[in-house]
Scaffold this motif. Sequence first.
Motif, PDB file in Angstrom:
ATOM      1  N   ARG A  46      -6.874  81.919  96.297  1.00 48.39           N
ATOM      2  CA  ARG A  46      -7.804  80.783  96.483  1.00 48.39           C
ATOM      3  C   ARG A  46      -7.522  79.639  97.453  1.00 48.39           C
ATOM      4  NH1 ARG A  46     -12.814  80.574  95.543  1.00 48.39           N
ATOM      5  NH2 ARG A  46     -12.564  81.983  93.724  1.00 48.39           N
ATOM      6  N   GLU A  47      -6.486  79.219  97.459  1.00 47.11           N
ATOM      7  CA  GLU A  47      -6.145  78.325  98.381  1.00 47.11           C
ATOM      8  C   GLU A  47      -6.293  78.694  99.578  1.00 47.11           C
ATOM      9  OE1 GLU A  47      -5.028  74.613  99.369  1.00 47.11           O
ATOM     10  OE2 GLU A  47      -5.396  75.274  97.482  1.00 47.11           O
ATOM     11  N   ARG A  85      -8.154  80.605 101.152  1.00 44.76           N
ATOM     12  CA  ARG A  85      -9.598  80.685 101.354  1.00 44.76           C
ATOM     13  C   ARG A  85      -9.959  79.290 101.337  1.00 44.76           C
ATOM     14  NH1 ARG A  85     -12.105  86.249  98.449  1.00 44.76           N
ATOM     15  NH2 ARG A  85     -11.096  87.589  99.484  1.00 44.76           N
ATOM     16  N   ARG A  86      -9.732  78.684 100.818  1.00 50.12           N
ATOM     17  CA  ARG A  86      -9.994  77.177 100.705  1.00 50.12           C
ATOM     18  C   ARG A  86      -9.988  76.709 102.112  1.00 50.12           C
ATOM     19  NH1 ARG A  86     -12.851  74.041  97.447  1.00 50.12           N
ATOM     20  NH2 ARG A  86     -12.678  75.473  95.928  1.00 50.12           N
ATOM     21  N   GLU A 103     -12.320  74.684 105.064  1.00 48.96           N
ATOM     22  CA  GLU A 103     -12.132  73.518 105.595  1.00 48.96           C
ATOM     23  C   GLU A 103     -11.984  73.898 107.182  1.00 48.96           C
ATOM     24  OE1 GLU A 103      -8.694  71.932 103.781  1.00 48.96           O
ATOM     25  OE2 GLU A 103      -9.499  71.740 101.953  1.00 48.96           O
ATOM     26  N   LEU A 114     -16.958  80.051  97.286  1.00 51.51           N
ATOM     27  CA  LEU A 114     -16.679  79.062  98.320  1.00 51.51           C
ATOM     28  C   LEU A 114     -17.738  79.406  99.379  1.00 51.51           C
ATOM     29  CD1 LEU A 114     -12.762  79.781  99.109  1.00 51.51           C
ATOM     30  CD2 LEU A 114     -13.942  77.785  98.184  1.00 51.51           C
ATOM     31  N   GLU A 148     -20.074  76.703  98.173  1.00 51.11           N
ATOM     32  CA  GLU A 148     -19.607  75.302  98.673  1.00 51.11           C
ATOM     33  C   GLU A 148     -19.781  74.922  99.967  1.00 51.11           C
ATOM     34  OE1 GLU A 148     -15.570  74.311  97.109  1.00 51.11           O
ATOM     35  OE2 GLU A 148     -15.961  75.505  95.218  1.00 51.11           O
TER      36      GLU A 148
END
Length: 690
Positions: free
Chosen positions: A637-638, A640-641, A645, A669, A672
């Motif tokens: 998850r991190e 992909r975040r 960004e 995501l 978002e």
Amino acid sequence: MGVEPMTEWKQKARLRRAVLLLLILVPSGLAVRFMAEALPHHGRTVLEIAILVVSFILILTISLGFWTALFGFFTLFRRVDRWAINKNFAELPPIPEHVRSAILVPVCNEDIGRVLAGVQVIYESLIRAGFLSRFDFFILSDTSDPDKWVEEEAAWADFLKRMDARGRVFYRRRRVNLKRKSGNVADFCRRHGQAYPYMVVLDADSLMSGETLVRMVQIMEQNPRLGILQTAPVGINRESLLARMQQFASNLYGHMYAAGLHYWLLGNSLFWGHNAIIRVQPFMEHCGLPRLSGKPPLGGDIMSHDFVESSMISRSGWEVWLAYDLGGSYEEFPTTLLDELKRDRRWCQGNLQHLRLALMPGFRPIQRLLFFIGAMSYLSAMFWFLLLVLSTAEALVVSLGDQVYFSVGRTLFPNWPVWSVLWGVILLISTVALLFVPKFMTVFLVTFRERSAWLYGGFFRMMASVFLEMIFSTLLAPIRMIFHSKFVFITLMGQQAGWKSQRRDDHGTSLAEGFRFHGLGALLAAGWGTLIFLFNRPVFYWFVPILGALFLAPIVSSITSRASWGRWFRRHRLFMIPDEIDASPEVWRLEEILARPEIKTGLKAAPGFVRAVVDPEIHALHLGLLRGPRSMAPRIRETRRLIMEKALTAGPLGLKDKEKTRLLSDYELLGELHQAVWSLPADRLESLWG
């Protein structure tokens, strides 16, 4: 068919195959005997024994093709074939209302406009036939390109609206591409196999008429032992010179060869992976492909799955028939020689894997033989190349080696090493006859039996096309030999083939590209020819057709790739095919759809990934097809975040394809990112996302 007719066809097949074995072995043995007489030492040296062994293998392969064509000719000439699966069910009842069939269209990074054009033609054809309600369409995607992924979804949604096809045409993209096309079909069977007794498997460039599809289902319904029914598709819809020649050959000669295959195989026929109907339940029970032990290329997943699946279902007691006389089945050929060779690289690896399967327990002799024949379609090129090398070595030995003219012991006459020109000419004429006589048998059928020469531009233009096709096939054969030999060698050395989608547009090969791919072969031919010319001039002249073709390979490859050349021949009514003279409704409709500017140019409002992020409608469609969020490890998850960004700061141009794919796969995501992008200032939104 009941039990008795089924037993009868098996007995007939055994008898026919015994005859075929004699027809191949006896003449091939005699040919090798004559060849020994042509050699300087009459086959008494180690080198000449090797030449004779390799020659025997090659003559077997050529003979198989000749006898297949000859008995296909007799089958078509007689017009009476009690074993023709299509003719055995002349009058068939309509398809019962509860019987529904699935039409599968596996795609992988294809031009979705061309794919859906074919689907639309089949869809409309089934409407005309009055049986659309008996069929559902499934577009099964393994596409890895993120832009094409979204384009597929958008094009599918647009298709549903235009054709009012909701509940008839479905789209699904696999998250994990396991076992390529065979795995894609297997995934469909696991999800939906219980809902459909039959499935029709197509390729991305396949086309079939609604009447043919209905007929296939009717035949399956009337023959409960029929596991796979394969049609004999013919080529259409290509403009390059190479593709037009192949289209012409498949339309003119293909029918006869298909009839010959049917004659020898009967209910143990082959499945070619597309344009065929399959009974789903036995396919699910018996056709799960094993993973071969060891590493690729000869181990791992089976790449050429079709022969294996037909053999597995056949050994389980189900029948596989080739409906050689069933029309309305079409495909497209590669546009350029380079595209064809890239495809053959993959097929070569798959067919060489069949050698391992041929030695596994459980298969019947005919299935093992078909595995060997499939492998020989590529191994024969290596044997041909080996024969040229051995013949060159023999020529140099005769010219340069120390000759022993008198054997040990008393002898009256010396042992002169002399090449027999007469026997060489006889062998050459015999080989040419085996290769080219079947072409003229087809011309005879079309002209005097079927009286349809006008469908090929008329008798004289058809004859001119046949001679031109023979010339070009003679030029192309040595080029294919070199590449296929290379493919066999590097496969046996452990190098694995990739799996890229086939280019299906009429692009060409530049002369520079031709020299880049064929230049080494041309240099090899020049050096090889010079060596033989210097040391054995008579043998050199026998090598001129082969070495000359290799030397001209860059030019031949470039010329045959040109659509302008293909159109020139078409304007002069050469290499014409029946569907260019009297087109079926399906072929005519496909040409009409593909002629539209939006299909022909492939214009898009924006790349697919950008549309999935920015366009609210496409974004909602994509999220709907993802079917909600998925749980994943915090570390993933991190990661992909961080990609999200990066997308906000650098835009889509700053992302790699793998990063785009990860964002497109993430329900939360991507949502978002959509909100964040629309929150950007207008100038930044315009500069980054267009």
